[in-house]
Scaffold this motif. Structure first.
Motif, PDB file in Angstrom:
ATOM      1  N   LEU A  54       6.363  23.318   5.792  1.00  0.00           N
ATOM      2  CA  LEU A  54       7.845  23.600   6.146  1.00  0.00           C
ATOM      3  C   LEU A  54       8.242  24.241   7.623  1.00  0.00           C
ATOM      4  CD1 LEU A  54       8.798  25.305   2.819  1.00  0.00           C
ATOM      5  CD2 LEU A  54       9.448  23.003   3.463  1.00  0.00           C
ATOM      6  N   ILE A  55       7.647  25.076   8.142  1.00  0.00           N
ATOM      7  CA  ILE A  55       7.519  25.391   9.565  1.00  0.00           C
ATOM      8  C   ILE A  55       7.719  24.741  10.765  1.00  0.00           C
ATOM      9  CG2 ILE A  55       6.679  27.314  11.433  1.00  0.00           C
ATOM     10  CD1 ILE A  55       6.004  29.158   9.047  1.00  0.00           C
ATOM     11  N   VAL A  56       6.415  23.741  10.629  1.00  0.00           N
ATOM     12  CA  VAL A  56       6.331  22.765  11.579  1.00  0.00           C
ATOM     13  C   VAL A  56       7.215  21.438  11.072  1.00  0.00           C
ATOM     14  CG1 VAL A  56       4.254  23.559  11.993  1.00  0.00           C
ATOM     15  CG2 VAL A  56       4.278  21.842  10.418  1.00  0.00           C
ATOM     16  N   GLY A  57       8.047  21.369   9.852  1.00  0.00           N
ATOM     17  CA  GLY A  57       8.621  20.308   9.813  1.00  0.00           C
ATOM     18  C   GLY A  57       7.653  18.976   9.286  1.00  0.00           C
ATOM     19  N   ASP A  58       6.909  19.177   8.737  1.00  0.00           N
ATOM     20  CA  ASP A  58       5.727  18.069   8.170  1.00  0.00           C
ATOM     21  C   ASP A  58       6.020  18.104   6.540  1.00  0.00           C
ATOM     22  OD1 ASP A  58       3.984  16.300   7.690  1.00  0.00           O
ATOM     23  OD2 ASP A  58       2.018  17.504   7.928  1.00  0.00           O
TER      24      ASP A  58
END
Length: 204
Positions: A54-58
């Motif tokens: 979620l943090i890296v947008g994956d």
């Protein structure tokens, strides 16, 4: 590259199994029913990776892209429930598999950061999040103080393992060997710190 990818997959699988077992045994220590054990095992195994993705947008997050991880966690939790009597101590088993999962998932988080071309510091942070957050969620669900907030060395082991990863990589060592050594470093730091009661200094 093929070896790199396959080893990364093996490390992810080993980390998933290790944390699923640690979650299952932690739940059994609290006398939860079978459904509760499955839920805690699942959350422990995917919690860190979910937050990382979620943090890296994956997205969708890694375990939603196929049923393999979910089935693996369920089978591992069921195995833990059926064969826990074969093990001498739930506490020792929980500690060992939690330490193994911490090492494996630290490297998985590092590799995810590298795949997004992030800086070494951010990669180490992602590795620490991946390694620690599943255990944090597990302990919160079981009404325990998370290990990362206790006096034991926990997140620090992830950070040292991450630094070791980048140091050995810069020295030109084979990447597969770098990953294995880094996992061992995290695991050994956890074992030694608990065995000899090493802690970080407190200022109060």
């Amino acid at each position: 590259m093929e070896l790199f990818d396959s080893l990364g997959y093996v490390i992810t699988i080993c980390g998933t199994i290790s944390f699923a077992i640690s979650g299952a045994f932690a739940a059994m220590q609290k006398r939860l029913d079978a459904f509760g054990v499955l839920i805690v095992a699942f959350v422990t195994a995917v919690g860190g990776g979910t937050l990382r993705d979620l943090i890296v947008g994956d997205t969708p997050v890694f375990w939603l892209k196929g049923a393999n991880y979910s089935l693996l966690i369920i089978l591992t939790a069921l195995f833990s429930m059926f064969f826990w009597k074969k093990l001498k101590s739930l506490k020792i088993t929980l500690f060992l598999f939690d330490s193994l999962g911490l090492g494996f998932f630290t490297i998985v988080g590092l590799q995810k950061g590298l795949s997004f071309d992030l800086s070494p510091g951010i990669c180490i942070a992602l590795g620490t999040i991946t390694g620690c957050f599943g255990g944090i969620t597990r302990d919160i669900l079981l009404n325990n103080i998370p290990l990362i907030f206790r006096k034991e060395i926990y997140a620090t082991a992830c950070i040292v393992g991450g630094l070791c990863f980048f140091l050995l990589s810069y020295l030109g060592m084979n990447i597969a060997l770098v990953e294995i050594i880094s996992v061992i470093v995290v695991f050994v730091i956890r074992i030694i710190s608990v065995k000899y009661n090493f802690t970080l200094p407190r200022f109060y």
